[in-house]
Design a protein around this motif. Structure first.
Motif, mmCIF file in Angstrom:
data_model
loop_
_atom_site.group_PDB
_atom_site.id
_atom_site.type_symbol
_atom_site.label_atom_id
_atom_site.label_comp_id
_atom_site.label_asym_id
_atom_site.label_seq_id
_atom_site.Cartn_x
_atom_site.Cartn_y
_atom_site.Cartn_z
ATOM 1 N N UNK A 111 0.815 -1.210 0.000
ATOM 2 C CA UNK A 111 0.000 0.000 0.000
ATOM 3 C C UNK A 111 0.846 1.257 0.000
ATOM 4 N N UNK A 112 1.853 1.303 0.861
ATOM 5 C CA UNK A 112 2.747 2.457 0.907
ATOM 6 C C UNK A 112 3.565 2.566 -0.369
ATOM 7 N N UNK A 113 3.909 1.430 -0.937
ATOM 8 C CA UNK A 113 4.619 1.429 -2.221
ATOM 9 C C UNK A 113 3.761 2.058 -3.306
ATOM 10 N N UNK A 114 2.472 1.739 -3.313
ATOM 11 C CA UNK A 114 1.577 2.308 -4.321
ATOM 12 C C UNK A 114 1.483 3.823 -4.184
ATOM 13 N N UNK A 115 1.421 4.329 -2.949
ATOM 14 C CA UNK A 115 1.359 5.775 -2.733
ATOM 15 C C UNK A 115 2.647 6.441 -3.208
#
Length: 227
Positions: A111-115
């Motif tokens: 999720x943080x990677x996507x952001x």
């Protein structure tokens, strides 16, 4: 009665952007395009995918789709504002890529990677759009500029997976992300300096007011004829 003819309107010649104005957004765009493919490798599973436990589909969606979709949203912004305010577009674009790099470097989840990848895409799209807009408006050596930028962009996209694989296999995928920070700072300084130079040049090129004054000096009204 003597009537002073109206002062003709002041017109400024239409001047295309100078070639050196492309350097700021162009450098930011090349860094962003490098970051687009640096998390992948041509053979096998990348270090980022392996360390975060992402499937092939997850790596595609989180790592690539989020970047490309975000970039597609800001390319029109760069195209519309790139020639009017290139510095105002480029500096926020660099900041987006900068914070995206930090998020990707310290991520522990998809999720943080996507952001982080979305932030990188937002900055890359805006800088690329501004670069293209400036090149299209340049009056001299437009074809040369376009060819050089396209060649460098393709080189960045192709070399990034190779460089990323070598560094990631040796010290981890986070280092290759953090290694982009010095280049982003250089792009930030270059863009700020070019913005100051462009503003100073625009002030020097402002044409003087015809006859030195916008309106005739006040004075007595001259009448002809009598009662």
């Amino acid at each position: 009665m003597h009537v002073t003819p109206p002062t003709p309107p002041v017109t400024r010649p239409v001047v295309g952007p100078a070639r050196w104005q492309v350097f700021g957004p162009g450098l930011a765009a090349l860094i962003g395009l490098f970051m687009l493919t640096v998390i992948y490798q041509f053979d096998g599973m990348s270090a980022l995918q392996r360390d975060l436990g992402l499937s092939d589909l997850g790596a595609l969606v989180v790592g690539l789709v989020s970047f490309v979709v975000a970039a597609a949203l800001t390319v029109p912004v760069g195209l519309l504002l790139g020639t009017r305010a290139p510095t105002a577009v480029t500096i926020p674009a660099i900041c987006f890529v900068f914070f995206g790099v930090l998020l990707v470097a310290f991520t522990n989840a998809g999720g943080l990677l996507a952001v982080g990848r979305a932030l990188q895409g937002l900055g890359t799209g805006a800088a690329t759009g501004a670069t293209v807009a400036l090149i299209l408006k340049t009056r001299e050596r437009r074809g040369v500029l376009a060819g050089v930028f396209a060649a460098l962009a393709a080189l960045a996209l192709l070399l990034a997976p190779v460089i990323g694989q070598v560094i990631s296999e040796a010290v981890g995928f986070r280092v290759i992300q953090l290694a982009a920070i010095p280049f982003l700072l250089v792009a930030l300084v270059v863009s700020a300096v070019l913005g100051i130079v462009s503003l100073s040049a625009a002030k020097r090129q402002a044409p003087p007011i015809p006859n030195g004054m916008p309106y005739p000096p006040p004075g007595p009204t001259e009448f002809t004829g009598g009662a």
